[in-house]
Design an enzyme around this catalytic site. Structure first.
Site, PDB file in Angstrom:
ATOM      1  N   TYR A 139       0.835  -1.209   0.000  1.00  0.00           N
ATOM      2  CA  TYR A 139       0.000   0.000   0.000  1.00  0.00           C
ATOM      3  C   TYR A 139       0.873   1.263   0.000  1.00  0.00           C
ATOM      4  O   TYR A 139       0.640   2.206  -0.767  1.00  0.00           O
ATOM      5  CB  TYR A 139      -0.883  -0.048   1.245  1.00  0.00           C
ATOM      6  CG  TYR A 139      -1.951   1.010   1.360  1.00  0.00           C
ATOM      7  CD1 TYR A 139      -3.147   0.902   0.658  1.00  0.00           C
ATOM      8  CD2 TYR A 139      -1.781   2.090   2.220  1.00  0.00           C
ATOM      9  CE1 TYR A 139      -4.142   1.863   0.805  1.00  0.00           C
ATOM     10  CE2 TYR A 139      -2.775   3.055   2.366  1.00  0.00           C
ATOM     11  CZ  TYR A 139      -3.947   2.935   1.653  1.00  0.00           C
ATOM     12  OH  TYR A 139      -4.925   3.881   1.796  1.00  0.00           O
TER      13      TYR A 139
ATOM     14  N   LYS B  61       1.104   4.238  -2.859  1.00  0.00           N
ATOM     15  CA  LYS B  61       0.746   5.609  -2.502  1.00  0.00           C
ATOM     16  C   LYS B  61       1.914   6.574  -2.701  1.00  0.00           C
ATOM     17  O   LYS B  61       1.720   7.731  -3.089  1.00  0.00           O
ATOM     18  CB  LYS B  61       0.257   5.661  -1.053  1.00  0.00           C
ATOM     19  CG  LYS B  61      -1.044   4.905  -0.801  1.00  0.00           C
ATOM     20  CD  LYS B  61      -2.168   5.362  -1.705  1.00  0.00           C
ATOM     21  CE  LYS B  61      -3.524   4.861  -1.250  1.00  0.00           C
ATOM     22  NZ  LYS B  61      -4.604   5.261  -2.180  1.00  0.00           N
TER      23      LYS B  61
END
Length: 306
Positions: free
Chosen positions: A166, A170
């Site tokens: 993640y 990002k």
């Protein structure tokens, strides 16, 4: 200051069936935008699919007097995204705003994480953002107008344990934004990042105390989103926000040092590491040539002293 409105504008919001996306879609519609409510209707880890969530948000918008259509495109599939964009163009003839919000979580420590779970998260967050942006980019160029927001995270800016997949996705959005800011400037396409923390199904089991979590409303994040897609929005901004707090994040470099050729050794770098790392003076660069210019200036200054 005049109210920020979106009358006559068309917006696509991905992952808009719940949480932040739902809040964004409802607020855009309430301020005059026509909204494509996109949601695959999957579970938090990306499993399954249903149009029910998107349709529910569309019904809310229509009951309030707004215009919206539901769409279940999977943001990782270019043909489905193209069909979503085509439907919006057929319905309203333009696309002014894209909010890349769709996401999944597959949290594990990197030691225990399957690469399939790493790839799945990258595909939805990073590739999904690129696919959706690519699908509207030429439309926005032809219009000489576009506003794009990508949803980053404190995980990408600062790191969170158990979120290597993640966080990588990002953080990659920063480079994506930087390039498109430069490419879209002459077409009045402005692109920004949100780095939010809010009470949604993505954060429900992170152990945040209830009294704090209750302050972390999606609507607090949406206030920043509305500014970032407005007529007078900035471009290349990273807005960090949670619980009514708002700040701007920057990627900066320390001023650094110069070492002449005969001193360019790892030992000298180690010896001067504290000086290299000093944040007493930092630089924010508008393009990738900035650091090189800084170092060349130092080299030239040193040469003049020889």
């Amino acid at each position: 200051m005049a109210d920020i409105r979106f009358d006559g504008k068309v917006a696509i919001v991905t992952g808009a069936g719940a949480g932040l996306g739902r809040s964004h879609a409802l607020a855009l519609a309430a301020r005059g935008a026509k909204v494509v409510v996109n949601d695959l209707g999957a579970a938090r880890d990306g499993a399954g699919a249903s149009l029910t969530a998107a349709q529910s948000v569309v019904e809310e918008i229509r009951k309030a007097g707004g215009e919206a259509i539901a769409d279940g495109a999977n943001v990782t599939k270019p043909d489905e995204v193209a069909a979503m964009v085509e439907a919006a163009m057929k319905q309203w003839g333009r696309i002014d705003i894209l909010v890349n919000n769709a996401g999944i979580l597959r949290d594990k420590t990197f030691a225990k994480m399957d690469l399939a779970d790493f790839r799945a998260v990258i595909d939805v967050h990073l590739m999904g953002t690129a696919i959706c942006t690519k699908a509207v980019w030429e439309i926005m160029r032809q219009q000489n107008y576009g506003r794009v927001v990508c949803t980053s995270s404190p995980s990408g800016l600062h790191g969170i344990f158990g979120q290597a997949n993640y966080g990588a996705a990002k953080a990659a959005m920063i480079g994506f934004m930087n390039a498109l800011h430069l490419e879209g400037a002459k077409y009045d396409i402005r692109i920004n990042l949100l780095s939010p923390s809010a009470k949604t199904r993505m954060t429900e089991d992170l152990g945040i105390p209830p009294e704090i979590l209750d302050r972390m409303t999606p609507e607090a994040i949406t206030a920043a989103l509305l500014f970032l897609v407005s007529e007078d929005a900035p471009s290349r901004a990273i807005v960090s926000c949670a619980a009514g707090g708002y700040a701007r994040a920057f990627v900066v470099e320390t001023d650094g040092i110069y070492l002449p050729p005969e001193e360019q050794t790892p030992e000298n770098i180690a010896a001067r590491w504290d000086e290299i790392s000093s944040t007493e003076k930092v630089h924010y660069y508008e393009a990738s040539g900035g650091p090189t210019a800084n170092f060349l200036a130092k080299a030239q200054a040193a040469a003049r002293k020889e």
